[in-house]
Design an enzyme around this catalytic site. Sequence first.
Site, PDB file in Angstrom:
ATOM      1  N   CYS A 125      11.948   9.476   1.782  1.00 21.01           N
ATOM      2  CA  CYS A 125      12.909   8.434   1.418  1.00 21.01           C
ATOM      3  C   CYS A 125      12.625   8.069  -0.037  1.00 21.01           C
ATOM      4  O   CYS A 125      11.941   8.825  -0.729  1.00 21.01           O
ATOM      5  CB  CYS A 125      12.853   7.239   2.372  1.00 21.01           C
TER       6      CYS A 125
ATOM      7  N   HIS B 273     -13.987  13.100  13.301  1.00 22.82           N
ATOM      8  CA  HIS B 273     -12.620  12.636  13.014  1.00 22.82           C
ATOM      9  C   HIS B 273     -11.778  12.587  14.285  1.00 22.82           C
ATOM     10  O   HIS B 273     -10.916  11.726  14.431  1.00 22.82           O
ATOM     11  CB  HIS B 273     -11.973  13.539  11.965  1.00 22.82           C
TER      12      HIS B 273
ATOM     13  N   ASP C 250      16.491  10.199   3.916  1.00 24.32           N
ATOM     14  CA  ASP C 250      17.701   9.398   3.705  1.00 24.32           C
ATOM     15  C   ASP C 250      18.296   9.847   2.371  1.00 24.32           C
ATOM     16  O   ASP C 250      17.845  10.849   1.773  1.00 24.32           O
ATOM     17  CB  ASP C 250      17.383   7.895   3.786  1.00 24.32           C
TER      18      ASP C 250
ATOM     19  N   THR D 185      10.842   5.567  -1.620  1.00 27.69           N
ATOM     20  CA  THR D 185       9.418   5.324  -1.893  1.00 27.69           C
ATOM     21  C   THR D 185       8.505   6.027  -0.902  1.00 27.69           C
ATOM     22  O   THR D 185       7.301   6.137  -1.144  1.00 27.69           O
ATOM     23  CB  THR D 185       9.110   3.820  -1.781  1.00 27.69           C
TER      24      THR D 185
ATOM     25  N   HIS E  60      -8.923  15.096   7.816  1.00 31.47           N
ATOM     26  CA  HIS E  60      -9.551  13.949   8.480  1.00 31.47           C
ATOM     27  C   HIS E  60      -8.625  13.243   9.464  1.00 31.47           C
ATOM     28  O   HIS E  60      -9.088  12.738  10.477  1.00 31.47           O
ATOM     29  CB  HIS E  60     -10.030  12.924   7.441  1.00 31.47           C
TER      30      HIS E  60
HETATM   31  C1  RB5 Z   1      17.003   3.260   0.121  1.00 33.74           C
HETATM   32  O1  RB5 Z   1      17.629   2.606  -0.909  1.00 33.74           O
HETATM   33  C2  RB5 Z   1      15.509   2.964   0.106  1.00 33.74           C
HETATM   34  O2  RB5 Z   1      15.284   1.665   0.521  1.00 33.74           O
HETATM   35  C3  RB5 Z   1      14.786   3.938   1.003  1.00 33.74           C
HETATM   36  O3  RB5 Z   1      15.011   5.234   0.550  1.00 33.74           O
HETATM   37  C4  RB5 Z   1      13.278   3.804   1.080  1.00 33.74           C
HETATM   38  O4  RB5 Z   1      12.709   3.765  -0.194  1.00 33.74           O
HETATM   39  C5  RB5 Z   1      12.760   2.770   1.963  1.00 33.74           C
HETATM   40  O5  RB5 Z   1      11.555   2.560   2.114  1.00 33.74           O
END
Ligand code: RB5
Length: 146
Positions: free
Chosen positions: A64, A132, A7, A66, A97
């Site tokens: 993304c 595994h 994203d 996080t 694994h």
């Molecule tokens: C976008 O702002 C953010 O929420 C997305 O990139 C991600 O971190 C979601 O888990």
Amino acid sequence: MIAIASDHGGLETKEEIKAFLQSAGHSLADLGTNNSDSVDYPDFGIDLSRRVASGEFEKGILVCGTGIGMSIVANKVPGIRAALVGDIFSARMSKEHNNANVLVIGGRVTGKGLAIELVRTWLEAKFEGGRHQKRLDKITDLENKD
Ligand code: RB5
């Protein structure tokens, strides 16, 4: 072939990983996003995951902000074993694994240099099979029953 998608929160890291993979000679499909406009990570995570699960792509990389949203959505797709990693040991174990077929990275929490090393480590690692595989079979059974 490797598919990669992000994203807006993972865009810069996706571009860094892409440049690394291309310079290392990997064939790559970039499934977007391709600009900094705000988008919904599930749209990109679902598309890539379905296309990996169907066999169109051998493996995938999702980024993304996080990595959490992408890992949640990718693991909803039957056949996907997505691993959110931020350290080299986990990147290696996710293949040895867990035979992870999708690697997930948080672009806002993982430095670009580390992100590339995570990808390199995951690509070079080999699934160990044996005990595994038996554990992965239990996950497949769960997908088929629920
Ligand atoms: C976008 O702002 C953010 O929420 C997305 O990139 C991600 O971190 C979601 O888990």
